[in-house]
Write an enzyme that holds these catalytic residues in place. Structure first.
Site: not given
Lengths: 393, 303
Positions: B73, B113, B115-117
């Protein structure tokens, strides 16, 4: 004597014995059921613990295959199975059944298993590297004749090969020699790729073989096997106790059962004697000069003796079940009968003279006494004793 | 040296059973997998509705993406190359550092996470409950209100359905001797005799152990120190999960840090870093040919 009191405590003793016996039977059925279920749970649980022991052994077997090709999928499957068995064992249904400390022990098992699992991961990684180096060294050895190296260097190479063989075969040897030889390679390698690879492989081999030794040593100190054994031992102890308890319970049941039986026999003997006496009394009553009638509490006739039959001319079948008013006559005043009713309902004895009617309609003068039969404070019936006055006069 | 000969011989005997086994489907619930498939491509699972699972795991091209590090994201970049989602159910642990013990754990960690979702799973559940059609679909399966376990389970069921069957090499293993070229067969022999098989073996040709990256001094293009991030043990630095080689042709770029894009370069790096040997170009070509025969059919659910 105002009333006959029946239902003495002695008679109830029989019911106490029987109900005690029934209770014991019910208890026994429930107990057998429960211990059967316990036994089933125990068998399943113990089987799974044994299964863990087998899985642990399988892991141990794999650890013996160091520096060899290992099918890691197989280890992965063993891991999955171990985890699913652990999950199965960590089940409330069982945990509190056998041993209150079982939950703690299962937690210990988890800890021991997690240690083992991470050790296996280390083992796998550490095993793959030297195994690959063996591949490499084999190929290099095959082609050593084609290499353009001095005979001194060739001797150094062969020396290292031999020492590494010894390591793989677990022959105790002095690593410092090998290390010194490897350092020599490092000193002459410069930028030559062949020497560099050879150096890296041998250098790492020494390192990994040390690591492998440590892993296997740590493994020996792990508690997994002992934890499994311990749980298995505790369970077996529990099952031994369970058998012991069952044996005791059955023994108690048999002892109580026999005692019960003896008491029942004693009781029967007493009752038998009583019955004998009753037969004698019944004979006396049948043959008595008096007319005897016994009714229930509603004054329906239940029994009449022979004298009744002979005097009043009724057959027994004709009167049993009839109201006692069957033989009443209009020669007595209403008040007399009311007086009888009141006295009897109050639980009192009535005595007096009555004129009744025979079956053929002729009157009979009788001296009568009516006694209520009282059982547990309740009127259970009445006893009529009549004496024909004409005859006595 | 005779000993080593015996040693190798015993290897060959042990390999009477091939060290690689063909893939087989694993049981999964069709209804849950279909719902999982839908959610997999829906950005509703990310905090700002921009990233879905399929952003990094493209289902049409090998189950991963073709960039070095994926973006989460708000355009944030991850630190590892996204591995394929195909056959991931067969991996012994998930993520390059193995920090997730299974797929359910993996899905949960990705969702949360930053950095991810960058999301909280309970927030997603709330969003799903308010959605127009998801509540009905979940209710059809579970007969109750959406819970986080349901969300994770349908995603996992979908992933379990992503087994790529019938790769030419699998057909070859099953007895179709013409399923792969002579070159590929030679590549397979080299793959076994040069030592690749020691780490890349089993159903998934890898994905069942950790190993250190490189026999040389540390050489790492990623911020991550690998397994060390989980165990904090010195010897676990630069130790990563050995990845599966199935569908490897489709899953470039390669290595945990995505440093190379061609299969040939990947094989070269591995021979240098892991095998620690030189290999002739023709042998490398043969191994590449073998690796290309590991591409299976698109899973049934995606067809």
């Amino acid at each position: 004597m105002n009333a006959i009191i029946v239902g003495r405590k002695k008679l109830d003793f029989f019911f106490i014995l029987i109900s005690f016996f029934m209770m014991m039977l019910i208890f026994l059925v429930i107990y057998v059921n429960k211990s059967n279920r316990d036994m089933k749970y125990y068998t399943i649980y113990h089987k799974e613990i044994k299964n863990l022991s087998i899985l642990d052994q399988k892991i141990e077997n794999t650890l013996l295959k160091k520096y060899r090709y290992i099918d890691y999928d197989e280890l992965q499957d063993i891991n999955h199975e171990f985890q699913s068995v652990l999950k199965f064992l960590d089940n409330e249904k069982f945990l509190y059944k056998f041993d209150k400390n079982l939950k703690n022990k299962i937690a210990l098992l988890y800890t021991a298993y997690n240690q083992k699992e991470s050790l296996i991961e280390e083992f796998k990684a550490t095993n793959a590297r030297p195994t690959n180096s063996i591949h490499y060294l084999y190929d290099l050895h095959q082609s050593i004749e084609e290499l353009t190296i001095s005979s001194d260097e060739k001797r150094l190479f062969l020396n290292i090969f031999f020492q590494i063989e010894q390591l793989v075969m677990d022959i105790p040897n002095d690593l410092s020699h090998l290390q010194a030889d490897v350092d020599k390679i490092n000193a002459i390698k410069q930028n030559n790729k062949l020497y560099d690879y050879f150096y890296q492989h041998t250098r790492l081999f020494i390192k990994d073989i040390e690591m492998m030794k440590n892993i296997l040593k740590t493994n020996e100190q792990l508690d997994l096997y002992n934890t499994i054994k311990n749980i298995s031992y505790e369970l077996e102890k529990y099952s031994a106790q369970m058998y012991e308890r069952q044996y005791t319970i059955f023994l108690i049941f048999i002892i109580f059962g026999c005692a019960n039986l003896i008491l029942l026999i004693v009781n029967y003997k007493k009752i038998y004697k009583l019955v004998q006496n009753l037969f004698t009394f019944k004979y006396v009553i049948e043959k008595s000069e008096n007319i005897i009638i016994i009714t229930d509490k509603n004054r329906k006739i239940e029994y009449v003796n022979e004298t009744f039959k002979n005097t009043l001319g009724y057959r027994k079948e004709e009167v049993v079940g009839q109201q006692d008013s069957l033989i009443a006559s209009d020669l007595m005043s209403k008040e007399t009968y009311e007086n009888i009713n009141e006295t009897l309902l109050a639980g009192q004895k009535w005595e007096g003279e009555l004129i009744s009617r025979k079956k053929d309609g002729s009157p009979i003068y009788e001296k009568t006494s009516i006694v209520p039969i009282i059982n547990k404070d309740k009127i259970q019936g009445y006893l009529f004793i009549k004496f024909e006055r004409m005859r006595s006069v | 040296m005779r000993f080593i000969l015996y040693f190798i011989l015993s290897f060959t005997l042990l390999w009477s059973k091939e060290p690689i086994s063909p893939l087989e489907t694993i049981p999964y619930n069709e209804q849950k997998a279909q719902l999982g498939k839908e959610l997999f491509s829906d950005p509703i699972v990310s905090q700002d509705n921009t990233v879905s699972c399929a952003t990094c795991h493209l289902l049409s091209s090998g189950g991963d993406n073709d960039i070095v590090f994926s973006f989460g994201i708000k355009g944030q970049m991850g630190s590892m190359n996204a591995p394929t989602v195909f056959n991931s159910a067969l991996n012994f642990k998930q993520f390059w550092d193995g920090r997730a013990k299974d797929l359910a754990d993996q899905a949960h960690q990705v969702i949360e996470n930053p950095v991810e979702m960058g999301d909280n799973i309970y927030d997603i559940v709330k969003r799903l409950r308010k959605d127009k059609h998801y509540p009905k679909k979940f209710h059809d399966i579970y007969q109750e209100e959406i819970a986080k376990e349901h969300l994770i389970e349908v995603l996992v069921e979908f992933e379990r359905s992503l087994i790529t069957l019938d790769a030419p090499f699998d057909l070859y293993l099953k007895g179709e001797s013409n399923a792969i070229s002579q070159e590929a067969k030679r590549g397979y022999e080299l793959f076994k005799s040069k030592g690749c098989i020691l780490c890349h073996n089993g159903r998934n040709i890898g994905g069942n152990l950790f190993n250190r990256f490189g026999i040389h001094e540390a050489n790492n293009h990623s911020k991550s120190l690998g397994r060390y991030e989980v165990t904090k043990k010195e010897e676990d630095k630069y130790v990563f999960k050995v990845p599966s080689l199935r569908n490897i042709e489709l899953t470039a770029p390669y290595m945990h840090d995505g440093r190379v894009t061609s299969l040939e370069d990947a094989v070269k790096i591995m021979t240098d870093y892991q095998l620690g040997r030189e290999m002739k170009q023709e042998d490398i070509d043969a191994i590449v040919e073998f690796l290309k025969s590991l591409t299976g059919k698109l899973p049934q659910i995606l067809r």
